[in-house]
Design an enzyme around this catalytic site. Structure first.
Site, short mmCIF file in Angstrom:
data_model
loop_
_atom_site.label_atom_id
_atom_site.label_comp_id
_atom_site.label_asym_id
_atom_site.label_seq_id
_atom_site.Cartn_x
_atom_site.Cartn_y
_atom_site.Cartn_z
N HIS A 17 38.79 33.25 26.49
CA HIS A 17 38.50 31.80 26.51
C HIS A 17 38.49 31.17 27.90
O HIS A 17 39.18 30.19 28.16
CB HIS A 17 39.49 31.06 25.63
CG HIS A 17 39.11 31.08 24.18
ND1 HIS A 17 37.90 30.59 23.72
CD2 HIS A 17 39.76 31.54 23.09
CE1 HIS A 17 37.84 30.75 22.40
NE2 HIS A 17 38.95 31.33 21.99
N ASP A 33 35.04 35.91 22.12
CA ASP A 33 35.60 34.62 22.57
C ASP A 33 35.90 34.63 24.07
O ASP A 33 37.05 34.52 24.51
CB ASP A 33 36.82 34.20 21.74
CG ASP A 33 36.41 33.57 20.42
OD1 ASP A 33 35.23 33.69 20.04
OD2 ASP A 33 37.27 32.95 19.76
N HIS A 40 32.89 32.13 19.15
CA HIS A 40 32.51 31.17 20.20
C HIS A 40 31.26 31.62 20.97
O HIS A 40 30.75 30.84 21.78
CB HIS A 40 33.67 30.92 21.16
CG HIS A 40 34.69 29.98 20.59
ND1 HIS A 40 34.78 28.65 20.96
CD2 HIS A 40 35.64 30.17 19.65
CE1 HIS A 40 35.75 28.07 20.27
NE2 HIS A 40 36.29 28.97 19.47
#
EC number: 3.1.3.16
Length: 316
Positions: free
Chosen positions: A63, A89, A122
């Site tokens: 992230h 992600d 994501h």
């Protein structure tokens, strides 16, 4: 992509280590687009269900926490010193999604048979449009660059099988998954649909609350109980399911009597959690050990202690 340019891009991305924390790498939009194009080509040449061999190091969500990604490599060895599998992600929430995804794509292009990236929930336009990546691309470069990344993300593989025994994905199991070949047959490039096998592989979660399949509080996909994990492993002659997708306090957490493990590799996630990050090393006998990236502790006066090294021990 020109090999000399690729090496120079990697050099500039790694140089950030010696600069002030949060300093951005000096890359041009054209260079990043070349990186995306080269990576996309490799993703599509390799299967949607990667067949990998141990030894390999497995990392969960990063992230955009670029300095923590570099700490993972400091500990595990920079490619090609070790083989890596990342579970998705890479972008959103953290401050340096661009550096994070660019270094990962650059290593994929440079070491296509030793470095592997799976798709997370994501890596999808409708999600990273909202949670930070779109804004970072727009602020630092252009919306067009964000669209280039979207095209690249739509080609990422979604699952990996290590020595026919450890099945890896970002989210979890699916009620639609009866044979592993179904993963191979998923079309790419593709957006992530709202329901179905691809959605579940990226979005589902294990849950102790109930047996079987249940509605997921995320509002997407399902949760699955320990019974579904045991049933799936037995049916496919597997030892372990390895996934990411959820913050866990110690960086890793077992479920269903050690038949499933969640790995999360972003310590102090979003600056709001006091979680550790972890990396799982699988040796050539399929013994798994965990390297823990401890959370930075707040010191007196509000400063932070970042001398939070790793500890390693045997598991599973």
């Amino acid at each position: 992509m020109d090999p000399a340019l690729l090496d120079d891009v990697i050099r500039r991305l790694l140089e950030v280590k010696n600069l002030k924390p949060g300093k951005n790498a000096q890359l041009s939009e054209s260079e990043i687009k070349q990186l995306c194009a080269a990576a996309k080509e490799i993703f599509l040449q390799q299967p949607n269900l990667l067949e990998l061999e141990a030894p390999i190091k497995i990392c969960g969500d990063v992230h955009g926490q670029y300095s923590d990604l570099l700490r993972l490599f400091d500990y595990g060895g920079y490619p090609p010193q070790a083989n890596y599998l990342f579970l998705g992600d890479y972008v959103d929430r953290g401050k340096q999604s661009l550096e994070t995804i660019c270094l990962l794509l650059a290593y994929k292009v440079k070491y296509p048979e030793n470095f592997f990236l799976l798709r997370g929930n994501h890596e999808c336009a409708s999600v990273n449009r909202i949670y930070g990546f779109y804004d970072e691309c727009k602020r630092r470069f252009s919306v067009k660059l964000w669209k280039t990344f979207t095209d690249c993300f739509n080609c990422l593989p979604v699952s990996a099988l290590i020595d026919e025994k450890i099945l890896c994905m970002h989210g979890g199991l699916s009620p639609e998954l009866n044979k592993l070949e179904q993963i191979l047959n998923l079309n790419r490039p593709t957006d992530v649909p709202d329901t179905g096998l691809l959605c579940d592989l990226l979005w589902s979660d294990p849950s102790n609350e109930a047996t079987g399949w249940a509605i997921n509080d995320r509002g997407v996909s399902f949760t699955f109980g320990p019974d579904k994990v045991s049933e799936f492993l037995e049916k496919h002659d597997l030892d372990l399911i390895c996934r990411a997708h959820q913050v866990v306090e110690d960086g890793y957490e077992f479920f269903a009597s050690r038949q499933l493990v969640t790995i999360f590799s972003a310590p102090n996630y979003c600056g709001e959690f006091d979680n550790a990050g972890a990396m799982m090393s699988v040796d050539d006998t399929l013994m798994c050990s965990f390297q823990i990236l401890k959370p930075a502790r707040k010191m007196m006066g509000g400063s932070t202690n970042n001398k939070s090294g790793f500890k390693s021990f045997r598991g599973w």
